[in-house]
Motif scaffolding. Sequence first.
Motif, PDB file in Angstrom:
ATOM      1  N   CYS A 147       0.646  -2.559  13.805  1.00  0.00           N
ATOM      2  CA  CYS A 147       0.964  -2.814  11.678  1.00  0.00           C
ATOM      3  C   CYS A 147       2.103  -2.814  11.815  1.00  0.00           C
ATOM      4  O   CYS A 147       2.574  -2.392  13.080  1.00  0.00           O
ATOM      5  CB  CYS A 147       0.713  -1.408  11.323  1.00  0.00           C
ATOM      6  SG  CYS A 147       1.372  -0.812   9.701  1.00  0.00           S
ATOM      7  N   ILE A 177       1.760   3.302   7.553  1.00  0.00           N
ATOM      8  CA  ILE A 177       0.454   2.562   6.590  1.00  0.00           C
ATOM      9  C   ILE A 177      -0.367   4.000   6.833  1.00  0.00           C
ATOM     10  O   ILE A 177      -0.712   4.866   7.424  1.00  0.00           O
ATOM     11  CB  ILE A 177      -0.282   2.046   6.676  1.00  0.00           C
ATOM     12  CG1 ILE A 177       0.946   0.781   6.554  1.00  0.00           C
ATOM     13  CG2 ILE A 177      -1.453   2.006   6.241  1.00  0.00           C
ATOM     14  CD1 ILE A 177       1.266   0.332   4.988  1.00  0.00           C
ATOM     15  N   CYS A 200      -3.160  -9.020   5.224  1.00  0.00           N
ATOM     16  CA  CYS A 200      -3.058  -8.551   6.667  1.00  0.00           C
ATOM     17  C   CYS A 200      -2.559  -9.619   7.500  1.00  0.00           C
ATOM     18  O   CYS A 200      -3.175 -10.234   8.187  1.00  0.00           O
ATOM     19  CB  CYS A 200      -4.114  -7.244   7.842  1.00  0.00           C
ATOM     20  SG  CYS A 200      -2.853  -6.260   8.716  1.00  0.00           S
ATOM     21  N   VAL A 202      -1.378  -9.341  10.574  1.00  0.00           N
ATOM     22  CA  VAL A 202      -1.508  -9.047  12.036  1.00  0.00           C
ATOM     23  C   VAL A 202      -2.930  -8.405  11.699  1.00  0.00           C
ATOM     24  O   VAL A 202      -3.697  -9.006  11.244  1.00  0.00           O
ATOM     25  CB  VAL A 202      -0.624  -7.697  12.435  1.00  0.00           C
ATOM     26  CG1 VAL A 202       1.247  -8.550  12.517  1.00  0.00           C
ATOM     27  CG2 VAL A 202      -0.517  -6.792  11.716  1.00  0.00           C
ATOM     28  N   ALA A 204      -4.511  -5.269  12.497  1.00  0.00           N
ATOM     29  CA  ALA A 204      -4.310  -4.259  11.320  1.00  0.00           C
ATOM     30  C   ALA A 204      -4.746  -3.453  11.183  1.00  0.00           C
ATOM     31  O   ALA A 204      -5.893  -2.409  10.940  1.00  0.00           O
ATOM     32  CB  ALA A 204      -2.857  -3.123  11.532  1.00  0.00           C
TER      33      ALA A 204
HETATM   34  S1  SF4 Z   1      -0.915  -5.597   5.652  1.00  0.00           S
HETATM   35 FE1  SF4 Z   1      -1.124  -4.816   7.955  1.00  0.00          FE
HETATM   36  S2  SF4 Z   1       0.721  -4.945   8.742  1.00  0.00           S
HETATM   37 FE2  SF4 Z   1       0.925  -4.633   6.523  1.00  0.00          FE
HETATM   38  S3  SF4 Z   1       1.514  -2.823   6.362  1.00  0.00           S
HETATM   39 FE3  SF4 Z   1      -0.785  -3.142   6.248  1.00  0.00          FE
HETATM   40  S4  SF4 Z   1      -2.008  -2.678   7.808  1.00  0.00           S
HETATM   41 FE4  SF4 Z   1       0.254  -2.704   8.198  1.00  0.00          FE
END
Ligand code: SF4
Lengths: 235, 181
Positions: A147, A177, A200, A202, A204
């Motif tokens: 994340c 988070i 997201c 990435v 995560a």
């Molecule tokens: S979208 Fe993905 S990278 Fe962004 S805060 Fe949420 S979990 Fe983290």
Amino acid sequence: MSEQITFTIDGVEIKDKAGQTIMQAADEAGIYIPRLCRHPDLPPRGSCRVCTVFVNGKPQAACTQPIAEGMTVENDTPELKESRRNIIDMLFIEGNHFCMFCEKSGNCELQALAYRLGILSPKYPYFFPKKDVDSTHPDIFLDLNRCILCGRCVEASRDVDHKGVFEFVGRGIEKKIAVNAEADLKDTDFAATDKAADVCPVGAINKKRTAFSTPIGKRLYDTKPIGSEIEERKK
Amino acid sequence: MSKPKIATTSLAGCFGCHMSLLDIDERILKLIELVDFDKSPIDDIKEFTGRCAIGLIEGGCANEDNVHVLQEFRKHCDILVAVGDCAIMGDIPAMRNNIPLKECLEEAYLNGPSIHNPEKVMPNDKELPLCLDRVYPCHEVVKIDYSLPGCPPGADTIWQALVALLNNKPLELPYELIKYD
Ligand code: SF4
Ligand code: SF4
Ligand code: FES
């Protein structure tokens, strides 16, 4: 009719209507400004600062800053490349990014930005922080090792899905988070069809049973750098 | 003029990066025209015989022997290249980095689900190099001059890098050759 504004990015003259952000105007003109927290379907947050440009000599987030008559924007400069590289470097060392087995590899916006900037290795020591993985939900798993705290899931779940599954907790290096439940992701009303499951940047937030479906070589950023879809708009 | 020398080693790695080096196919004949191999598992030379132009390091430092070998490489090589994600960031072995070493060893030798060790013996032969508290990326132990990411980096990546370095050219990899997986 809305007011026309003329300004320049890296010396190129751009005309667009008032109210647009620098990033919107640049996108339309086929000029790519690197970005990370910005998602086209969500309101801009201005949190990652990857999109920082110099406006009349002052640093501004291109995703939130509106255009103004006669402004000079610098985007593609060695100095800004260096500061973007530093942000990306820090995001890598602050998490645990094991790209070689990450479901998002090849389609990951963080990795793609690092590729585009030509980063061969981060220049800082790795933190190897201890982070949680929540795989309790039947359809989705959350891996906080990856994340980057962009906030997209928070916004999408709150403003689009009207569920508020995700929230930031903690401050500074402790910021993370969290899911809005007594215990785990399975105790929320999160669904794989939610907008928040798709935003997201990435690896995560991941949908189970969908990983590694695209062969290497055919993934989003295998052969074309992130942003080339915008640069192709340039006439 | 004698050919420049190359040395290679695998520290806490899986030899995949060496496999990738062999994967340059027939270019290996060209490589042999360009360089001599010194200390390396490729020719099984165990000790340095002299100064080397380039040292290729696979793997990070997981034990004291890895550190010793890496320091020897730094001493004997003009240019040190961290080859592959393990050398650059520790990688799979570094997944133990946020678990205390004692817990890792107990899981591996005492408590793991497939362990049969009624005497509860922990390996402690003095021939065995001691494990470090965590796995260290190479650049945290010695100065590293260049990094080639990938798990492993592709043969073309390694080849282009070697050719550039041997010809005193800047190492500039094209977009398709920068990969972290
Ligand atoms: S979208 Fe993905 S990278 Fe962004 S805060 Fe949420 S979990 Fe983290
Ligand atoms: S989230 Fe992106 S950068 Fe992180 S491990 Fe996965 S592919 Fe690599
Ligand atoms: S994209 Fe503008 S601050 Fe993140």
